[in-house]
Design an enzyme around this catalytic site. Structure first.
Site, mmCIF file in Angstrom:
data_model
loop_
_atom_site.group_PDB
_atom_site.id
_atom_site.type_symbol
_atom_site.label_atom_id
_atom_site.label_comp_id
_atom_site.label_asym_id
_atom_site.label_seq_id
_atom_site.Cartn_x
_atom_site.Cartn_y
_atom_site.Cartn_z
ATOM 1 N N GLU B 60 -0.500 -33.913 28.676
ATOM 2 C CA GLU B 60 -0.523 -32.985 29.815
ATOM 3 C C GLU B 60 -0.157 -33.669 31.126
ATOM 4 O OE1 GLU B 60 -2.573 -33.054 27.331
ATOM 5 O OE2 GLU B 60 -2.359 -31.043 26.512
ATOM 6 N N HIS B 129 -12.035 -24.936 25.187
ATOM 7 C CA HIS B 129 -10.998 -23.906 25.139
ATOM 8 C C HIS B 129 -11.350 -22.702 26.013
ATOM 9 C CE1 HIS B 129 -9.823 -26.159 21.573
ATOM 10 N NE2 HIS B 129 -8.738 -25.426 21.440
HETATM 11 C C1 TPP Z 1 -5.441 -32.740 25.618
HETATM 12 C C2 TPP Z 1 -5.192 -31.696 24.613
HETATM 13 N N1 TPP Z 1 -4.042 -31.007 24.650
HETATM 14 C C3 TPP Z 1 -3.805 -30.040 23.752
HETATM 15 C C4 TPP Z 1 -4.714 -29.743 22.787
HETATM 16 C C5 TPP Z 1 -4.433 -28.641 21.793
HETATM 17 N N2 TPP Z 1 -4.236 -29.246 20.475
HETATM 18 C C6 TPP Z 1 -5.241 -29.330 19.595
HETATM 19 S S1 TPP Z 1 -4.816 -30.204 18.265
HETATM 20 C C7 TPP Z 1 -3.252 -30.462 18.828
HETATM 21 C C8 TPP Z 1 -2.298 -31.261 18.011
HETATM 22 C C9 TPP Z 1 -2.873 -32.573 17.623
HETATM 23 O O1 TPP Z 1 -1.982 -33.262 16.799
HETATM 24 P P1 TPP Z 1 -2.301 -34.713 16.277
HETATM 25 O O2 TPP Z 1 -2.805 -35.567 17.380
HETATM 26 O O3 TPP Z 1 -1.125 -35.205 15.541
HETATM 27 O O4 TPP Z 1 -3.544 -34.514 15.283
HETATM 28 P P2 TPP Z 1 -3.697 -33.534 14.013
HETATM 29 O O5 TPP Z 1 -4.269 -32.252 14.504
HETATM 30 O O6 TPP Z 1 -2.378 -33.387 13.376
HETATM 31 O O7 TPP Z 1 -4.688 -34.198 13.118
HETATM 32 C C10 TPP Z 1 -3.080 -29.845 20.062
HETATM 33 C C11 TPP Z 1 -1.826 -29.842 20.817
HETATM 34 C C12 TPP Z 1 -5.915 -30.482 22.790
HETATM 35 N N3 TPP Z 1 -6.885 -30.243 21.884
HETATM 36 N N4 TPP Z 1 -6.132 -31.446 23.696
#
Ligand code: TPP
Lengths: 358, 325
Positions: B60, B129
């Site tokens: 972000e 959220h």
């Molecule tokens: C700072 C932040 N930005 C956006 C989100 C929304 N979000 C939740 S999970 C996710 C993707 C995460 O991907 P990754 O780090 O590869 O982990 P995975 O869920 O695949 O295990 C996003 C964008 C969040 N939780 N926190």
């Protein structure tokens, strides 16, 4: 021009996708009881996932982040850690947490929107789930700093998704750990996707493991669906950290066989053939095949195991469903050790306006 | 004219902006193929391509920071932050750079950026959220903060925000995304920024609110009408700057003010409104100002979110208290 720095990223796999050893296995893998325990935990996670998704679909649980496909990484890391180490999870590494004593009931309680689920009765120093992506990495570096200052032979383990490694907080934590040789292991779980964004869109680098290199931290990859391989590289990294030799970045290559969460529909963005191919590499059958080849496993034992896991999950669900619901006043609790007097007035007001039943 | 939800009206406005102006670029997480987790950008990458509708790496601070560089080059960036609780890393860039670039460079460099993000709770979502953090933006000079509560307002104000030469924080009430439909004419007409909107006229008490709390406030006004109490309901809409004239005019007429917001009470926007009324219209008031707000706690996990978010009964009781004097 002369070359002043060079790096290589190793890749470890000890059991191939068919469950055949690629070479000599480490000592813990000679112990059938230990391997069976690891297999049992992987099956428990897989079955729990199905149950939790079902509870969500039937309105008995909130949004849930599944772990299906990633059990070997989670269990391998958990089995390599010592109880006195500290875990900094993201939100789907149940196999590690359960190994360390978090309960299924606590996991369900958390995803039911109840803070009491994070008050782990088991690993009292482990951090709770971390939803703001990447923000847990500096916490792990900080805990490791405390171990270092006090001279304690303990390690901090931070999980992060491959998507999460795009956050500044990840680089900052790795940089500190490298600069101060902190006893930290960063486990990057590369499951292919950050919700709808493929791993290839996060970085121009060939591997996520090499993200440690610029911070002075060695990085390596492991087949994240090979629980023996994961535990082996994790044990080595923890031993290095405990010996004062500093942090390691481990990239576990696995795959998110589920939707991102129950609020997601991966069929919108993920090619069906990629998913089908990933199921061919999934972690459970390969350990089972190895155990069977060694004469330690058969269909009867599999059935017994599944029945035992189902019973354990049922008991946890019952415990979850019969838990006391948080009273309205709960939101005013644990904000401070010494709550300001003004809060009491608001708390009193809140209890006069209980929420409509739903 | 189509009957659309609030999130669909945002999609219409984004589509219109992309179609009208080749400098408009959308960035964010999961906004491309996935169309955003709330589907606000559904279909736009397919229509406008992977450069104009871009998934960024997951960061972000990056999203806000790169917006500044892009905007200073003349692009009109519309960035999406997936949930408000994840905007904190972006706040550094927004407060230290986006809000000040014009001022620091004496107008030489500017930041026509819109940062969209969901606002508020009530959708049974996990931790982080469901936050209502508008004051963190309102406190910074150089930012406009807008929070529409109807599909038509969302359409017209988003277009206005995109065309505005300065940064606009655009808060979208999550609870209202799909709650109601309204006729929205997709004619590319923007609505004026900086204005409050009167949602319901009345004589006895002024209710000032914004975002999803407009819903509960209107319900309270309806209940009170059955008891012959007439409420004027103002949707603040522009959270910074505040349209004080609209509020003062109403209070001059009703003599009573109840401010309703979902965000925590302490140093909330309600305090700013109450202070201005105290400064400029104290003698119009027939009763003390009431605030109905979220509590000064962490936004609880969703098991208790309904106890946190002000309900209709709390608003009704506050209005009745102002009528006791
Ligand atoms: C700072 C932040 N930005 C956006 C989100 C929304 N979000 C939740 S999970 C996710 C993707 C995460 O991907 P990754 O780090 O590869 O982990 P995975 O869920 O695949 O295990 C996003 C964008 C969040 N939780 N926190």
């Amino acid at each position: 021009m002369k070359t002043v720095a060079q790096f290589a990223i190793g890749y470890e796999q000890l059991l191939d996708a068919g469950g055949r050893p690629t070479g000599e296995l480490p000592a813990f893998a000679q112990d059938a009881g230990e391997l069976t325990r690891m297999y049992r935990m992987m099956v428990l996670c897989r079955m729990f996932d199905a149950k939790a998704i079902n509870l969500q679909r039937t309105g008995q649980l909130g949004t849930y982040a599944p772990c299906t496909g990633q059990e070997a990484t989670h269990v391998g890391v958990g089995a390599a850690m010592r109880p006195e180490d500290v875990l900094f999870p993201v939100y789907r590494e149940y196999g590690t947490q359960l190994w360390r004593g978090v309960t299924l009931t606590e996991i369900l309680t958390y995803w039911a929107g109840d803070e009491t689920g994070t008050n782990f009765a088991g690993p009292r120093q482990d951090f709770p789930w971390c939803v703001p992506i990447g923000s847990q990495a500096p916490h792990a570096a900080g805990a490791a700093m405390a171990f270092r200052i006090r001279g304690e032979p303990r390690c901090a383990v931070a999980y992060i998704g491959e998507g999460g490694t795009s956050q500044g907080a990840f680089y900052e934590a790795v940089n500190l750990a490298g600069a101060r040789r902190l006893p930290t292991v960063f486990v990057i779980v590369n499951n292919g996707w950050a919700i709808s964004v493929p791993a290839s869109a996060q970085t121009g680098a060939e591997t996520f493991a090499q993200k440690g290199i610029a911070g002075g931290v060695p990085g390596m990859q492991v087949d994240g669906n090979d629980v023996i391989g994961v535990r082996a590289v994790m044990e080595a990294a923890l031993a290095r950290a405990r010996a004062g030799e500093g942090p390691t970045v481990i990239e576990a290559l696995t795959y998110r066989l589920s939707d991102h969460t129950t609020a997601d529909d991966a069929s919108r963005y993920r090619p069906a053939d990629e998913l089908a191919a990933a199921w061919q590499r999934e972690p459970l059958p390969r350990l089972r095949a190895y155990l069977a080849a060694q004469g330690h496993w058969d269909d009867t034992r599999e059935q017994q195991l599944r029945a035992a896991c189902a019973a354990e999950i049922d008991a946890a669900v019952k415990g979850y469903q019969s838990r006391p619901r948080p009273a309205v006043g709960a939101m005013f609790e644990h904000l401070f050790a010494h709550p300001p007097a003004a809060l009491a007035e608001q708390r009193e007001q809140a209890t006069r306006y209980p929420p409509p039943a739903h | 004219m189509a009957r659309v939800t609030l999130v669909e009206s945002i999609n219409l406005a984004l589509n219109r902006a992309l179609a009208d102006d080749p400098d408009v670029v959308l960035i964010g997480e999961d906004i491309g193929v996935n169309g955003g987790v709330f589907r606000a950008t559904q279909g736009l990458q397919q229509r406008y391509g992977e450069w104009r509708v871009q998934d960024t790496p997951l960061a972000e601070g990056l999203i806000a920071g790169m917006s500044i560089g892009m905007a200073a080059q003349g692009l009109r960036v519309v960035a999406e932050i997936q949930f408000m609780g994840f905007m904190y890393p972006a706040l550094d860039q927004i407060a230290n750079h986006m809000a000040r670039l014009r001022n620091r460079t004496r107008g030489r460099l500017t930041c026509p950026v819109v940062i969209r993000m969901p606002h508020g709770g009530g959708i049974h979502a996990p931790e982080h959220h469901s936050e209502s953090l508008e004051v963190l933006f309102c406190h910074h000079a150089g930012l406009r903060v807008v929070c529409p509560s109807t599909p038509a307002a969302a359409y017209g104000l988003l277009l206005a925000a995109i065309r505005d030469p300065d940064p606009v924080i655009f808060l979208e009430p999550t609870r209202l995304y799909r709650m109601a439909r309204q006729e929205v004419l997709d004619n590319g007409n923007a609505l004026p920024l900086d204005r409050a909107q009167i949602l319901r006229e009345g004589d006895d008490v002024t209710l000032v609110t914004w975002g999803a709390m407009t819903h509960e406030s209107l319900q309270a006004a309806q209940q009170l009408a059955q008891r012959k109490i007439s409420c004027e309901v103002i949707d603040l809409t522009s959270l910074s700057p505040i349209d004080h004239d609209c509020i003062l005019d109403s209070v001059a007429h009703t003599g009573r003010l109840v401010i309703v917001h979902e965000a925590a009470r302490n140093a909330g926007l309600g305090a700013e409104i109450a202070a201005t009324v105290a400064e400029r219209a104290l003698y119009d008031l027939l009763a003390p100002v009431e605030r109905v707000t979220g509590y000064d706690t962490v936004m609880p996990y969703f098991g208790l979110e309904k106890a946190y978010i002000p309900g209709v009964d709390r608003i009704v009781d506050a209005v009745l208290r102002t009528l006791e004097t």
